[in-house]
Write an enzyme that holds these catalytic residues in place. Structure first.
Site, short mmCIF file in Angstrom:
data_model
loop_
_atom_site.label_atom_id
_atom_site.label_comp_id
_atom_site.label_asym_id
_atom_site.label_seq_id
_atom_site.Cartn_x
_atom_site.Cartn_y
_atom_site.Cartn_z
N HIS A 244 43.23 14.80 -2.84
CA HIS A 244 42.41 15.79 -3.55
C HIS A 244 40.93 15.65 -3.15
O HIS A 244 40.19 16.64 -3.17
CB HIS A 244 42.52 15.61 -5.06
CG HIS A 244 43.88 15.96 -5.61
ND1 HIS A 244 44.93 15.08 -5.62
CD2 HIS A 244 44.34 17.11 -6.15
CE1 HIS A 244 45.99 15.66 -6.15
NE2 HIS A 244 45.66 16.89 -6.48
N ASP A 317 50.63 22.00 -0.07
CA ASP A 317 49.92 21.56 -1.26
C ASP A 317 48.69 22.46 -1.38
O ASP A 317 48.39 23.27 -0.50
CB ASP A 317 49.54 20.09 -1.14
CG ASP A 317 49.39 19.40 -2.49
OD1 ASP A 317 49.22 20.11 -3.51
OD2 ASP A 317 49.41 18.16 -2.53
#
Length: 557
Positions: A244, A317
């Site tokens: 992330h 993702d």
């Protein structure tokens, strides 16, 4: 001929056909192919491209204006996002205002499906892994996460019922709310105790156990008519960087990858998983491009498609994560992902920029419409298999019969209790003595104190940065309980100096239990059911049947 090729020959010889990710009868395959072909033929290029995107939307209602929608997509409401961009899916998040209560969420998903009009229905997805990653909170049933489920399975002599029950109930409740796709299970093998992003989201550090339970979870979700997603290919279990916020590099050799990372994805493919999610990780010994797997043809096409034989939908993702944005502009990332072999593109930060980037690439010949059609076909095949030929509505009146029922909550409580693992120490503790409970958050303290107060005077304390203050407080009590997360290793060492009983409960990854305390338990979860269950085991009101699904370095466990 490969094993997949031999299987294909045998299947076709038996009068069956291969769909996107499974074997189906030829008559059914003919119906699917006819619908997919006819549906695709009616679509313009923007409609085709739109089907390859899954977006987030902001706000609690389909027709509720939110300025964040305009910032992301140039329109005001979630319904307008769906109508303008013809998206194939919408991903639900709590932090976007999508989830307030079950009837509200069902009205939102119904409104989003209505916004589609006459086209195929929306994939409405959520990361409902359970445990650490949950988008739909109470009153929906809350289970502990994968590592706790694995502990319960091992404690039940390898009976997978805990995983199947959790997956089935999760799917039933999602489906009742109009959420038809789960970005679960996590198929990563957590071989690195320092992993900052997977941890208890993984079933185990054992590839074969993780593989078996991944397949069970896929079957449980999809048998209950919710599309499952195995993630994060080619394997996010051995990293010290969170994708992330950065770009992890995993230096597994091809042999290590085959032994450690591949088994759960092979098992998911054998279980006919609808979708596999790519990871924003670099594996330089598998692919020398330096690109994250999401943008690496050698990994998505060469490894996942060609070597593993996967024929379902590959979804990225989130394209808003730093791990995929490190090297390329936002309008080029979805183009590169499609070139690598992805089919669906998850939550780009600017939907209009991402879609226009793909459309421009087709117009310039960087991507062909034939390539778009290949992914479109896989997406439409998934929708056909899951009954999304047209937008579906859910009945709000039926929600109380499914979501958070007494039976579902009892199952979650049973599994939470069965997962509790006694890692060491003399049990049970006796009643009549004063107890201090220390934890990171008040809700954990409240759940623990609910049980502990029945055994004697009890106080609670939120663990801050002043470790000496916690130690000084603990000296005033006969015994101390530490609900320990990964940040509490130093505090555990402080408490270990007390000449009094101290019990640690690992409420996240159990690796903190390498610190020597008189008693250690693992709940693998901060859910209230898990915390209460750990207290019941500590005081002898329940057995600690769970078994450790990972190794704890330096502890002998």
């Amino acid at each position: 001929m490969s094993a997949w090729g031999r299987a294909t020959t045998l299947v076709l010889a038996a009068g069956l056909a291969l769909s996107g990710c499974g074997v189906i009868g030829t008559a059914r395959a003919d119906r699917m192919n006819s619908w997919v072909t006819a549906t695709a033929a009616k679509m313009s290029l923007p409609e085709k491209v739109g089907q390859l995107f899954v977006t987030r939307v902001f706000g609690p209602g389909a027709d509720t204006a939110d300025p964040r929608n305009r910032e992301m997509a140039g329109v005001d409401t979630p319904a307008e996002v769906v109508r303008r961009y013809h998206v194939g899916g919408v991903c639900i998040f709590a932090n976007t205002g999508n989830v307030q209560n079950p009837p509200q969420l069902a009205r939102l998903t119904n409104g989003l499906q209505q916004a589609v009009g006459a086209g195929p229905g929306l994939l409405v997805s959520a990361d409902q892994e359970q445990g650490l990653v949950v988008r739909i909170g109470p009153p929906a049933t809350q289970f502990p996460g994968n590592m706790a489920l694995a502990a319960a399975v091992l404690g039940a002599d390898d009976d997978d019922t805990a995983v199947r029950d959790s997956a089935t109930i999760t799917a039933q409740e999602m489906k009742a709310l109009g959420v038809n796709q789960n970005y679960a299970p996590d198929a990563d093998v957590n071989v690195n105790p320092a992993n900052p992003v997977i941890g208890v989201r993984s079933f185990s550090s054992d590839p074969e156990l993780t593989a078996r339970l991944t397949a069970t979870a896929v079957e449980g979700l999809q048998d209950a008519s919710v599309s499952a997603t195995a993630k994060h290919f080619p394997g996010h279990g051995d990293t010290t960087v969170d994708s992330h916020t950065g770009l992890p590099v995993i230096n597994h050799s091809p042999e290590e990858w085959e032994r450690l990372d591949a088994p759960p994805f092979r098992a998911a493919i054998d279980a006919e998983v609808d979708t596999i999610m790519s990871a924003h990780i670099v594996m330089p010994k598998l692919d020398t491009s330096g690109e994250p797997a999401t943008l690496a043809p050698k990994l998505l096409t060469g490894l996942l498609r060609d070597e593993l034989g996967y024929r379902g939908v590959i979804i990225t993702d989130s394209l808003g994560m730093e791990g995929v944005r490190a090297k390329h502009p936002d309008d080029q990332i979805p183009v590169l992902a499609l070139q690598a072999g992805a089919d669906m593109l998850l939550t780009p930060p600017k939907l209009d920029v991402a879609i226009n980037g793909v459309l421009d690439a087709v117009r310039r010949g960087v991507l062909t419409e034939k390539r778009i059609d290949q992914s479109l076909r896989r997406v439409l095949e998934l929708k056909w298999r899951r009954g999304m030929l047209t937008p579906q509505q859910v009945d709000l009146a039926k929600i109380p019969q499914v979501v958070g029922t007494r039976e579902h909550l009892a199952t979650a409580k049973r599994i939470s209790t069965d997962a509790i693992t006694v890692l060491g120490g003399q049990l049970p503790w006796r009643s009549g003595k004063s107890t201090l409970i220390v934890a990171a958050k008040q809700e954990q303290l409240d759940a623990a104190a609910e049980v502990v107060r029945t055994y004697g005077p009890t106080e609670t304390m939120v663990a801050g940065t002043d470790l000496d203050a916690v130690l000084a407080k603990a000296k005033q009590f006969d015994r101390t309980i530490l609900l320990a997360g990964r940040a509490h290793e130093e505090l555990a060492k402080k408490l270990a100096t007390l000449d009094k009983p101290v019990a640690g409960v690992a409420v996240a990854e159990p690796y903190v239990a390498k610190v020597k305390l008189p008693v250690w338990l693992a709940s693998y979860s901060t859910n209230p059911d898990s915390v209460r269950a750990a207290m019941n085991v500590l005081f002898g009101a329940a057995p600690g049947k769970g078994r450790l699904p990972v190794e704890i370095p330096g502890s002998g466990r």
